[in-house]
Design a protein around this motif. Structure first.
Motif, PDB file in Angstrom:
ATOM      1  N   ASP A   1       0.845  -1.190   0.000  1.00  0.00           N
ATOM      2  CA  ASP A   1       0.000   0.000   0.000  1.00  0.00           C
ATOM      3  C   ASP A   1       0.882   1.242   0.000  1.00  0.00           C
ATOM      4  N   VAL A   2       0.982   1.887  -1.149  1.00  0.00           N
ATOM      5  CA  VAL A   2       1.775   3.108  -1.250  1.00  0.00           C
ATOM      6  C   VAL A   2       1.098   4.237  -0.495  1.00  0.00           C
ATOM      7  N   THR A   3      -0.212   4.349  -0.684  1.00  0.00           N
ATOM      8  CA  THR A   3      -1.056   5.286   0.052  1.00  0.00           C
ATOM      9  C   THR A   3      -2.318   4.536   0.436  1.00  0.00           C
ATOM     10  N   PRO A   4      -3.206   5.121   1.258  1.00  0.00           N
ATOM     11  CA  PRO A   4      -4.450   4.415   1.598  1.00  0.00           C
ATOM     12  C   PRO A   4      -5.282   4.018   0.382  1.00  0.00           C
ATOM     13  N   GLY A   5      -5.127   4.717  -0.742  1.00  0.00           N
ATOM     14  CA  GLY A   5      -5.931   4.402  -1.920  1.00  0.00           C
ATOM     15  C   GLY A   5      -5.172   3.756  -3.051  1.00  0.00           C
ATOM     16  N   LEU A   6      -3.853   3.587  -2.913  1.00  0.00           N
ATOM     17  CA  LEU A   6      -3.036   3.062  -4.006  1.00  0.00           C
ATOM     18  C   LEU A   6      -2.239   1.856  -3.542  1.00  0.00           C
ATOM     19  N   GLU A   7      -2.457   0.737  -4.218  1.00  0.00           N
ATOM     20  CA  GLU A   7      -1.719  -0.488  -3.932  1.00  0.00           C
ATOM     21  C   GLU A   7      -0.982  -0.928  -5.187  1.00  0.00           C
ATOM     22  N   VAL A   8       0.259  -1.356  -5.041  1.00  0.00           N
ATOM     23  CA  VAL A   8       0.993  -1.962  -6.147  1.00  0.00           C
ATOM     24  C   VAL A   8       1.135  -3.450  -5.847  1.00  0.00           C
ATOM     25  N   PHE A   9       1.221  -4.261  -6.890  1.00  0.00           N
ATOM     26  CA  PHE A   9       1.281  -5.707  -6.697  1.00  0.00           C
ATOM     27  C   PHE A   9       2.150  -6.343  -7.773  1.00  0.00           C
ATOM     28  N   ALA A  10       2.561  -7.565  -7.512  1.00  0.00           N
ATOM     29  CA  ALA A  10       3.324  -8.351  -8.476  1.00  0.00           C
ATOM     30  C   ALA A  10       3.117  -9.828  -8.180  1.00  0.00           C
ATOM     31  N   HIS A  11       3.073 -10.625  -9.233  1.00  0.00           N
ATOM     32  CA  HIS A  11       3.020 -12.084  -9.120  1.00  0.00           C
ATOM     33  C   HIS A  11       4.065 -12.669 -10.052  1.00  0.00           C
ATOM     34  N   ALA A  12       4.666 -13.757  -9.647  1.00  0.00           N
ATOM     35  CA  ALA A  12       5.615 -14.460 -10.504  1.00  0.00           C
ATOM     36  C   ALA A  12       5.478 -15.961 -10.254  1.00  0.00           C
ATOM     37  N   ASN A  13       5.455 -16.740 -11.324  1.00  0.00           N
ATOM     38  CA  ASN A  13       5.343 -18.195 -11.222  1.00  0.00           C
ATOM     39  C   ASN A  13       6.264 -18.850 -12.241  1.00  0.00           C
ATOM     40  N   TRP A  14       6.799 -19.995 -11.844  1.00  0.00           N
ATOM     41  CA  TRP A  14       7.699 -20.752 -12.720  1.00  0.00           C
ATOM     42  C   TRP A  14       7.522 -22.234 -12.431  1.00  0.00           C
ATOM     43  N   SER A  15       7.576 -23.043 -13.474  1.00  0.00           N
ATOM     44  CA  SER A  15       7.549 -24.493 -13.279  1.00  0.00           C
ATOM     45  C   SER A  15       8.354 -25.163 -14.373  1.00  0.00           C
ATOM     46  N   GLU A  16       8.898 -26.313 -14.030  1.00  0.00           N
ATOM     47  CA  GLU A  16       9.640 -27.122 -14.992  1.00  0.00           C
ATOM     48  C   GLU A  16       9.321 -28.575 -14.727  1.00  0.00           C
ATOM     49  N   GLY A  17       8.941 -29.291 -15.777  1.00  0.00           N
ATOM     50  CA  GLY A  17       8.549 -30.674 -15.609  1.00  0.00           C
ATOM     51  C   GLY A  17       9.091 -31.573 -16.695  1.00  0.00           C
ATOM     52  N   LYS A  18       9.230 -32.859 -16.360  1.00  0.00           N
ATOM     53  CA  LYS A  18       9.655 -33.870 -17.317  1.00  0.00           C
ATOM     54  C   LYS A  18       8.673 -35.033 -17.252  1.00  0.00           C
ATOM     55  N   LEU A  19       8.120 -35.405 -18.399  1.00  0.00           N
ATOM     56  CA  LEU A  19       7.080 -36.423 -18.486  1.00  0.00           C
ATOM     57  C   LEU A  19       7.514 -37.521 -19.448  1.00  0.00           C
ATOM     58  N   ASP A  20       7.398 -38.773 -19.022  1.00  0.00           N
ATOM     59  CA  ASP A  20       7.572 -39.912 -19.921  1.00  0.00           C
ATOM     60  C   ASP A  20       6.269 -40.140 -20.670  1.00  0.00           C
ATOM     61  N   ILE A  21       6.353 -40.281 -21.984  1.00  0.00           N
ATOM     62  CA  ILE A  21       5.140 -40.444 -22.787  1.00  0.00           C
ATOM     63  C   ILE A  21       5.270 -41.668 -23.683  1.00  0.00           C
ATOM     64  N   ASP A  22       4.131 -42.201 -24.079  1.00  0.00           N
ATOM     65  CA  ASP A  22       4.079 -43.294 -25.037  1.00  0.00           C
ATOM     66  C   ASP A  22       3.684 -42.745 -26.396  1.00  0.00           C
ATOM     67  N   GLY A  23       4.107 -43.453 -27.448  1.00  0.00           N
ATOM     68  CA  GLY A  23       3.870 -42.965 -28.800  1.00  0.00           C
ATOM     69  C   GLY A  23       3.233 -44.009 -29.694  1.00  0.00           C
ATOM     70  N   PHE A  24       3.446 -43.849 -31.000  1.00  0.00           N
ATOM     71  CA  PHE A  24       2.816 -44.694 -32.010  1.00  0.00           C
ATOM     72  C   PHE A  24       3.911 -45.263 -32.922  1.00  0.00           C
ATOM     73  N   PRO A  25       4.670 -46.243 -32.410  1.00  0.00           N
ATOM     74  CA  PRO A  25       5.824 -46.741 -33.156  1.00  0.00           C
ATOM     75  C   PRO A  25       5.412 -47.635 -34.327  1.00  0.00           C
ATOM     76  N   PRO A  26       6.297 -47.729 -35.344  1.00  0.00           N
ATOM     77  CA  PRO A  26       6.039 -48.674 -36.437  1.00  0.00           C
ATOM     78  C   PRO A  26       6.273 -50.104 -35.944  1.00  0.00           C
ATOM     79  N   PRO A  27       5.735 -51.107 -36.588  1.00  0.00           N
ATOM     80  CA  PRO A  27       5.024 -51.003 -37.873  1.00  0.00           C
ATOM     81  C   PRO A  27       3.522 -50.803 -37.719  1.00  0.00           C
ATOM     82  N   ASP A  28       2.985 -50.939 -36.490  1.00  0.00           N
ATOM     83  CA  ASP A  28       1.534 -50.870 -36.322  1.00  0.00           C
ATOM     84  C   ASP A  28       1.026 -49.438 -36.195  1.00  0.00           C
ATOM     85  N   TYR A  29       1.884 -48.526 -35.740  1.00  0.00           N
ATOM     86  CA  TYR A  29       1.512 -47.123 -35.510  1.00  0.00           C
ATOM     87  C   TYR A  29       0.279 -47.018 -34.605  1.00  0.00           C
ATOM     88  N   ALA A  30       0.242 -47.922 -33.626  1.00  0.00           N
ATOM     89  CA  ALA A  30      -0.794 -47.880 -32.590  1.00  0.00           C
ATOM     90  C   ALA A  30      -0.133 -47.469 -31.279  1.00  0.00           C
TER      91      ALA A  30
END
Length: 618
Positions: A233-262
Motif C-alpha cells: 500500500d503506497v497510500t491508503p488508496g493506491l496499492e501496487v502488486f506483483a506475481h511471478a510463477n515458474w515451473s519445470e517438468g519432465k514427463l515420460d510419454i508413449d507414442g505410435f511406433p512402427p510397424p503398427d503405428y498404434a
C-alpha cells in the motif's frame, strides 16, 4: 433475436432502480444461516463481486477444500464443479483437458492470478491441466458459460482463474505413496498493515504407470514449481502488486511406433518449462476503482525420441497490458469498463517465428440494490489478421425468501484462431474466430459448502465457425478451416446437507447433451451424464473422514462416433487426524476398487493407490 430481447428486458427491469437513494447501492450478499456469503468472484465481472450479486454460474473452491481432498492432482478438485468433464492421456502430468458444459477443452480461458497461461504455440491454443499441480494453488474461481464480453478471446465454455497460494506464517506438507510417489509443498509469507510478501513452492515425482493401456513400461513425471506474490500500500488508496510463477517438468510419454503405428510403450519424453507473472496497481476512491497491469506468459516444450534426440520443440509467448475499472455512478448504478492489448508469438521446429496482436475494450452497466443485481455489457475486439468481433452479455440475480435466489445470464463468446492455425504449414490466414451464444436460467438456495444448499440450472450454447482440419489435396494432407457448428444443452444440479453434527453430504450432477450440427453426431469425449458425490465427517476429537465418488456415463472417443468409451465409477477415501495444534497426519486411498477405465481411447487411467502424509501450519 433472443439475446436482444434478453438485453432489453434486463434494462427494463433495472430502469426503476435508478431513482433509488445512494445508500441502496450497498451490495447485500445472499444470506445463509444468518451469515453473509463471503465468496468473492472475479470471473463474473473482472473486478470482484459477491457470488450472490451475479447471475453468472460460478463455483469457488478454496484452499481449505483443496487440503481436505489431498494430493497434487488438480482434476480431483475440478470434478466437484457442475458441468465439468475431464479427459487425460495416462497418469498425472499427462495431457489433461477440461470441458465446461460440453465445450472443447481449448475453448476454456484459464488464468493464474489474472494472467492468461495457455500455450500460444499449441495447435489449438488450449491449457494443459496436467501441468497444473495443487501445491502452489490457493483457490479456483470457475465461471460456466460464454463470457467474452468481459474476458475476450477463449471464453466460450467459461473461465477458470487460479489464485496463487498465500499465507502469513508457514504451511506445508509432505506425502509418499504408491508408485514411489513423492509430493511436497510449502507456502510462507510476511505481512503488516501495509504489505504482504509470500512465496510458495512444490515438488512432485512419481514412477507412474504405462500411459498406454496395452503397455507395461512405467511413464513417470517430475515437476518443480515456484510462485510468489507481493502487495504494498503506497497510500491508503493506491496499492501496487506483483506475481511471478515458474515451473519445470519432465514427463515420460508413449507414442505410435512402427510397424503398427498404434499407441504403445516407447521411451519418448517431454520437457515443459513455463513462467508467467504480472506487475500492476490498484487505485481506489469512494466511487472509482482502477486496476492496471502488465503481464507475460511463456511456455517452452521439447520432445525427445527413444534415443534421446530432440524430435520437436516449440516456444509460445504472450504479453498483455490492460486496464480495468469500476465507477459507482448514481445510487446503485455501477459502470465497469476495461481495455487491453495482447501480443502473441510462437516458433516451432517446423514453423518459422510468427506473431500477431489483438486489442479489446468493453463497458458494462450494473445495478446492485439490496438482493437484486443486473448487468448489461458489450465488447469490441480488433485482431491484426481477421479484423473485428463484437460480444454482448447480460445477467441478473434476485434474492427472495430467507436464502433463495433466481439467476439468469446471456453471453457471447469467441475464440481467435491460434497462430498455428493461421500461419503454420497447415495454416489458413482467412480463418474467422469461433463464436458462441449461451444462456442459462437457475434457482439456488443457500451457498456452496454450508447449511442446506440446493441449485438447479438449465443451459444452452450454440457455436458456429468452429475450426477444424479440412483434408484436401490442395496441399499435403490439408489445412485448418471454419468447418463446424455445434450445440450443447443440459441441466446442472447441486446439493449439500448437514446430516448431523460434523457430517456433511454434497453432490453435483450434470446432464450435457451435445451435437455436431453438421453430422448430427455426439461431440467426442463428452459424456451425457456425470457427477460427483462427496461426504465429509469430523469427529469431536478431531478425526476427519471423507469420500468422493465420481460417476461418469458413456461417450464416444471420436467425431465419427465409431469408438465407444464405457462409463465408470471411481471411489476415493481419505482421513486426517491432528496430532497437535500445528501438525496433522493424513492419508487416502484413490480408486479403491481399482476400476479399469479410459477417458481417451487407448490411454490407461490411474489404478488404485495408497498415500500418507503430514501437514504443518505454523
Amino acid at each position: 433475436m433472443s439475446k436482444y430481447l434478453f438485453l432489453f428486458s434486463t434494462v427494463l427491469i433495472s430502469a426503476p432502480t435508478f431513482a433509488q437513494d445512494a445508500d441502496d447501492r450497498e451490495i447485500i450478499p445472499v444470506i445463509s444461516d444468518g451469515q453473509p456469503n463471503p465468496a468473492i468472484t472475479v470471473t463474473g465481472n473482472g473486478i470482484g463481486t459477491a457470488v450472490g450479486n451475479t447471475g453468472q454460474s460460478v463455483t469457488i473452491i478454496d484452499r481449505d477444500e483443496i487440503d481436505a481432498i489431498q494430493g497434487a492432482d488438480a482434476t480431483r478438485v475440478l470434478q466437484r464443479t457442475p458441468g465439468m468433464s475431464l479427459t487425460r492421456n495416462g497418469g498425472i502430468g499427462g495431457f489433461s483437458g477440461v470441458s465446461l458444459r460440453g465445450a472443447n477443452s481449448e475453448q476454456l480461458l484459464v488464468l493464474v492470478d489474472g494472467v492468461r497461461v495457455a500455450d500460444p504455440a499449441s495447435p489449438s491454443g488450449g491449457f494443459d491441466f496436467g501441468n497444473l499441480l495443487l501445491g502452489t494453488a490457493g483457490k479456483f474461481d470457475i465461471q460456466r458459460g460464454s463470457n467474452s464480453t468481459i474476458w475476450g478471446s477463449d471464453a466460450i465454455g467459461g473461465v477458470v482463474d487460479v489464485t496463487t497460494r498465500g499465507t502469513s506464517g508457514f504451511a506445508g506438507n509432505f506425502e509418499y505413496g504408491s508408485r514411489d510417489t513423492l509430493f511436497a509443498s510449502a507456502a510462507g509469507g510476511l505481512s503488516d498493515d501495509r504489505y504482504y510478501v509470500g512465496l510458495t513452492g512444490s515438488w512432485f515425482r512419481t514412477d507412474g504407470f504405462s500411459a498406454a493401456a496395452s503397455g507395461s513400461e512405467r511413464d513417470g513425471f517430475e515437476q518443480v514449481a515456484l510462485g510468489g506474490s507481493l502487495f504494498y500500500d503506497v497510500t491508503p488508496g493506491l496499492e501496487v502488486f506483483a506475481h511471478a510463477n515458474w515451473s519445470e517438468g519432465k514427463l515420460d510419454i508413449d507414442g505410435f511406433p512402427p510397424p503398427d503405428y498404434a499407441l504403445a510403450d516407447t521411451l519418448e519424453t517431454q520437457e515443459t518449462r513455463r513462467h508467467w507473472g504480472d506487475v500492476g496497481f490498484t487505485w481506489s476512491t469512494n466511487d472509482l476503482t482502477l486496476r492496471g497491469a502488465y503481464s507475460l506468459a511463456d511456455t517452452e516444450r521439447d520432445n525427445f525420441d527413444d534415443a534421446g534426440a530432440e524430435s520437436f520443440a516449440s516456444d509460445g509467448h504472450s504479453e498483455r497490458v490492460q486496464l480495468r475499472g469500476e465507477y459507482r455512478a448514481i445510487g446503485p448504478v455501477t459502470v465497469s469498463f476495461g481495455a487491453e492489448q495482447e501480443w502473441t508469438d510462437f516458433v516451432t521446429s517446423f514453423d518459422t517465428a510468427a506473431k500477431t496482436s489483438i486489442f479489446g475494450a468493453y463497458a458494462q452497466i450494473g445495478v446492485e440494490m439490496g438482493r437484486f443485481a443486473a448487468h448489461v455489457g458489450s465488447r469490441i475486439d480488433d485482431h491484426e489478421l481477421f479484423g473485428t468481433n463484437g460480444s454482448y452479455g447480460a445477467d441478473l440475480s434476485y434474492g427472495f425468501g430467507e436464502d433463495w435466489r433466481v439467476k439468469a445470464s446471456l453471453g457471447e463468446g469467441f475464440k481467435a484462431p491460434t497462430l498455428f492455425q493461421l500461419l503454420s504449414f497447415y495454416g489458413n490466414a482467412d480463418l474467422q474466430p469461433e463464436e458462441s451464444t449461451s444462456f442459462d436460467l437457475g434457482v439456488e438456495k443457500g451457498e456452496r459448502g454450508r447449511g442446506t444448499h440446493l441449485a438447479l440450472t438449465g443451459f444452452r450454447r450454440d457455436s458456429k465457425d468452429l475450426i477444424g482440419f479440412a483434408f484436401s489435396t490442395a496441399r499435403p494432407f490439408g489445412f485448418y478451416d471454419n468447418t463446424a457448428r455445434a450445440r450443447a444443452q443440459g441441466i446442472e444440479a447441486e446439493a449439500g446437507f448437514d446430516l448431523a453434527e460434523g457430517l456433511r453430504l454434497s453432490g453435483v450432477y450434470s446432464f450435457v447433451d451435445t451435437e455436431d450440427r453438421i453430422s448430427g453426431n455426439d461431440l467426442a469425449r463428452r459424456p451425457q451424464h456425470f457427477g460427483t458425490i462427496f461426504a465429509d465427517y469430523q469427529a469431536p476429537f478431531g478425526l476427519k473422514l471423507g469420500a468422493d465418488l465420481r460417476i461418469v456415463g458413456k461417450s464416444y472417443d471420436d467425431a465419427g462416433n465409431f469408438t465407444r468409451l464405457g462409463g465408470y465409477e471411481v471411489l476415493d477415501l481419505r482421513a486426517a487426524m491432528p496430532v497437535s495444534e500445528a501438525f496433522e497426519v493424513y492419508g487416502r486411498v484413490e480408486n479403491v476398487f481399482d476400476t479399469d477405465y479410459q477417458t481417451a481411447s487407448g490411454y490407461a487411467s490411474t489404478p488404485r493407490g495408497v498415500f500418507a502424509g503430514v501437514r504443518a501450519k505454523l
